[in-house]
Design an enzyme around this catalytic site. Structure first.
Site, short mmCIF file in Angstrom:
data_model
loop_
_atom_site.label_atom_id
_atom_site.label_comp_id
_atom_site.label_asym_id
_atom_site.label_seq_id
_atom_site.Cartn_x
_atom_site.Cartn_y
_atom_site.Cartn_z
N SER A 136 -33.04 -15.55 16.69
CA SER A 136 -32.78 -14.79 18.18
C SER A 136 -33.30 -15.87 19.05
CB SER A 136 -34.22 -13.64 17.95
OG SER A 136 -34.01 -13.17 19.46
N TYR A 149 -42.62 -10.75 16.83
CA TYR A 149 -41.05 -10.74 16.46
C TYR A 149 -40.87 -12.35 16.83
CZ TYR A 149 -36.04 -10.14 16.41
OH TYR A 149 -34.46 -10.24 16.17
#
Length: 244
Positions: A136, A149
């Site tokens: 990401s 995350y």
């Protein structure tokens, strides 16, 4: 992107929804034999109807022993996509041990475990291979309530580099794709606040979030021989966000 993966066997984790599901469909359409791994059996049932001939494996990758049992004898794999992940949104001061452990076991530890299985078999067979870790852009930038995350994805960046260095002599390439928000079920959690989503989109030079197809195309490129000299890096699918 028209690519031919005939004669190759691919394994995709997090295959039930979103990026993983569309990656399975694209690989299947390109001639690959595909092992689809996810923890939700109903997703595998519907995916198998869309892609006849895939090999469904239902397992929670956050469970080390169950993963070993399910995938330990999976057989030869030439292409691996580590896509399984979860998002637990909490501010730093409210992160619980359970959320931390669950996030790292699924988002990072499973990448270690599955990649070890696949890479060992590639080396034993003496064949080249390609591994793509779905990361990401928050491996590089911070967002509110995404600290756990983001930490897993930041660690994945270094894991990708280290894997590429160690596996390179065996002709195994390792790369990542790093998308911005993709409007999958998981991505919608991040953009659930309309005002936050509007402001975030405006910070992207292309004034857009990524489409699932954009990410899948980057994954396919990295899996293919068209990226034969690419290893240890990451493709940003972020509509220019980091450049801004």
């Amino acid at each position: 992107m028209k690519l031919n993966f005939s004669g190759l066997r691919a394994l995709v984790t997090g295959a039930g929804k979103g990026i993983g599901r569309d990656t399975v469909k694209a690989l299947h359409a390109s001639g690959a034999k595909v092992v689809a791994v996810t923890r939700t059996n109903s997703d595998l049932v519907s995916l198998a109807k869309e892609c006849p001939g895939i090999e469904p494996v239902c397992v929670d990758l956050g469970d080390w022993d169950a993963t070993e049992k399910a995938l330990g004898g999976i057989g030869p794999v030439d292409l691996l996509v580590n896509n399984a992940a979860l998002v637990i949104m909490q501010p730093f001061l409210e992160v619980t041990k359970e959320a931390f452990d669950r996030s790292f076991s699924v988002n990072l530890r499973s990448v270690f475990q599955v990649s070890q299985m696949v890479a060992r078999d590639m080396i034993n067979r003496g064949v080249p291979g390609s591994i793509v870790n779905v990361s990401s852009m928050v491996a590089h930038v911070t967002f509110p309530n995404l600290i756990t995350y983001s930490s897993t994805k930041g660690a994945m960046t270094m894991l990708t580099k280290a894997m590429a260095m160690e596996l390179g002599p065996h002709k195994i390439r390792v790369n990542s794709v790093n998308p911005t928000v993709v409007l999958t079920d998981m991505g919608k959690k991040v953009s659930a606040d309309p005002e936050f989503a509007r402001k975030l989109k405006e910070r992207h030079p292309l004034r857009k979030f990524a489409e699932v197809e954009d990410v899948v195309n980057s994954i396919l490129f990295l899996l293919s021989d068209r990226s034969a000299s690419t290893s240890g890096g990451g493709i940003l699918v972020d509509a220019g966000y980091l450049a801004s």
